[in-house]
Design a protein around this motif. Sequence first.
Motif, mmCIF file in Angstrom:
data_model
loop_
_atom_site.group_PDB
_atom_site.id
_atom_site.type_symbol
_atom_site.label_atom_id
_atom_site.label_comp_id
_atom_site.label_asym_id
_atom_site.label_seq_id
_atom_site.Cartn_x
_atom_site.Cartn_y
_atom_site.Cartn_z
ATOM 1 N N SER A 217 37.134 34.181 42.150
ATOM 2 C CA SER A 217 38.380 34.697 41.600
ATOM 3 C C SER A 217 38.886 33.837 40.452
ATOM 4 O O SER A 217 39.569 34.338 39.554
ATOM 5 C CB SER A 217 39.447 34.790 42.696
ATOM 6 O OG SER A 217 39.771 33.518 43.201
ATOM 7 N N HIS B 235 46.132 31.138 44.638
ATOM 8 C CA HIS B 235 44.807 31.613 44.232
ATOM 9 C C HIS B 235 44.264 32.739 45.100
ATOM 10 O O HIS B 235 43.100 33.133 44.947
ATOM 11 C CB HIS B 235 43.821 30.441 44.221
ATOM 12 C CG HIS B 235 44.237 29.324 43.317
ATOM 13 N ND1 HIS B 235 44.113 29.390 41.949
ATOM 14 C CD2 HIS B 235 44.820 28.129 43.576
ATOM 15 C CE1 HIS B 235 44.578 28.276 41.406
ATOM 16 N NE2 HIS B 235 45.021 27.501 42.368
ATOM 17 N N ILE C 90 38.847 39.762 39.372
ATOM 18 C CA ILE C 90 38.417 39.529 40.750
ATOM 19 C C ILE C 90 39.544 38.825 41.497
ATOM 20 O O ILE C 90 40.024 37.773 41.075
ATOM 21 C CB ILE C 90 37.144 38.677 40.818
ATOM 22 C CG1 ILE C 90 35.963 39.416 40.170
ATOM 23 C CG2 ILE C 90 36.814 38.303 42.266
ATOM 24 C CD1 ILE C 90 35.474 40.615 40.937
ATOM 25 N N TYR C 91 39.965 39.425 42.614
ATOM 26 C CA TYR C 91 41.005 38.850 43.457
ATOM 27 C C TYR C 91 40.451 38.659 44.860
ATOM 28 O O TYR C 91 39.457 39.285 45.239
ATOM 29 C CB TYR C 91 42.230 39.761 43.484
ATOM 30 C CG TYR C 91 42.806 39.991 42.107
ATOM 31 C CD1 TYR C 91 43.759 39.129 41.574
ATOM 32 C CD2 TYR C 91 42.371 41.059 41.316
ATOM 33 C CE1 TYR C 91 44.266 39.322 40.292
ATOM 34 C CE2 TYR C 91 42.870 41.258 40.041
ATOM 35 C CZ TYR C 91 43.826 40.390 39.536
ATOM 36 O OH TYR C 91 44.315 40.582 38.278
ATOM 37 N N THR C 92 41.109 37.799 45.631
ATOM 38 C CA THR C 92 40.574 37.534 46.952
ATOM 39 C C THR C 92 41.668 37.395 47.993
ATOM 40 O O THR C 92 42.852 37.231 47.684
ATOM 41 C CB THR C 92 39.688 36.275 46.951
ATOM 42 O OG1 THR C 92 38.977 36.204 48.181
ATOM 43 C CG2 THR C 92 40.525 35.012 46.794
ATOM 44 N N ARG D 221 39.586 46.092 38.449
ATOM 45 C CA ARG D 221 40.003 45.060 39.393
ATOM 46 C C ARG D 221 39.364 45.297 40.757
ATOM 47 O O ARG D 221 39.185 46.446 41.177
ATOM 48 C CB ARG D 221 41.532 45.029 39.507
ATOM 49 C CG ARG D 221 42.183 44.568 38.214
ATOM 50 C CD ARG D 221 43.699 44.626 38.250
ATOM 51 N NE ARG D 221 44.238 44.098 36.987
ATOM 52 C CZ ARG D 221 45.509 44.133 36.627
ATOM 53 N NH1 ARG D 221 46.412 44.670 37.445
ATOM 54 N NH2 ARG D 221 45.895 43.628 35.463
#
Length: 257
Positions: free
Chosen positions: A51, A89, A57-59, A33
Amino acid sequence: MRLFDTHCHFDFDVFADDFACQLELAQTQGVERIMIPSIGPSNWDKLLAMSAEYAGIYTALGMHPYFLTDNSVYHLTDLQKQTEAHLNHFRAIGECGLDAMVDVDHDIQGKVFNAQIALANDLQLPLILHSRKTHNEVLQLLKQHKFTFGGVLHGFSGSYQQAMQFIELGFYIGIGGVITYPRARKTRQTAANLPLEWIVLETDAPDMPLMGYQGKPNHPAMLSQVLSCLTLLRDTDERSVAQITWKNANRVFKVCE
């Protein structure tokens, strides 16, 4: 071992060629991650798209002090609209904060940072903090806002006492490649003695290259080496450090394990 790179600018151009392969390279080193903080309006849409497209994938959405201009205060309304439109999101507000080492008007930095603390308060989201030579002022502003949703103090380089002040406000301490440099005695000593339950790992790629890789773009695949160095400094088991920092990262960004 499962690793979470809590701060990586994986959207920068240096990674643009065959991004899927770049991501796979990180995954081969256990990095499952990655949190990509934004720098400002120029990459909000791109990060939201990344993302949505790539698992792991995080944002975060925010405005980095390094990239502020005289017009940045006018983009705060745009940030508010983006967060309202995409609330499900992204995982944090940031990268945001104060930087005494850049040629950006301090009043503008303060106005934009204050607005982002208030926004995170309203949305009940953590902050990804950027602070260079400004720890006391950042702490003061967080207290003034009575901010209680925590986050990560990114790229920490400082004393044990400074780190503990942020921990007392609910912030995890982001440990990266700085600890691989023997000359960074104060930061290495701090990383060795902080409660492990308040540490997360990061690369800040493509910046903050590790010892021996100066002049080359950093990469999230290097996170395993940050882990190894931290383990040596703490004289403990690498697997347990990996497990605890993984849990910490998922907890702060409210990601299911």
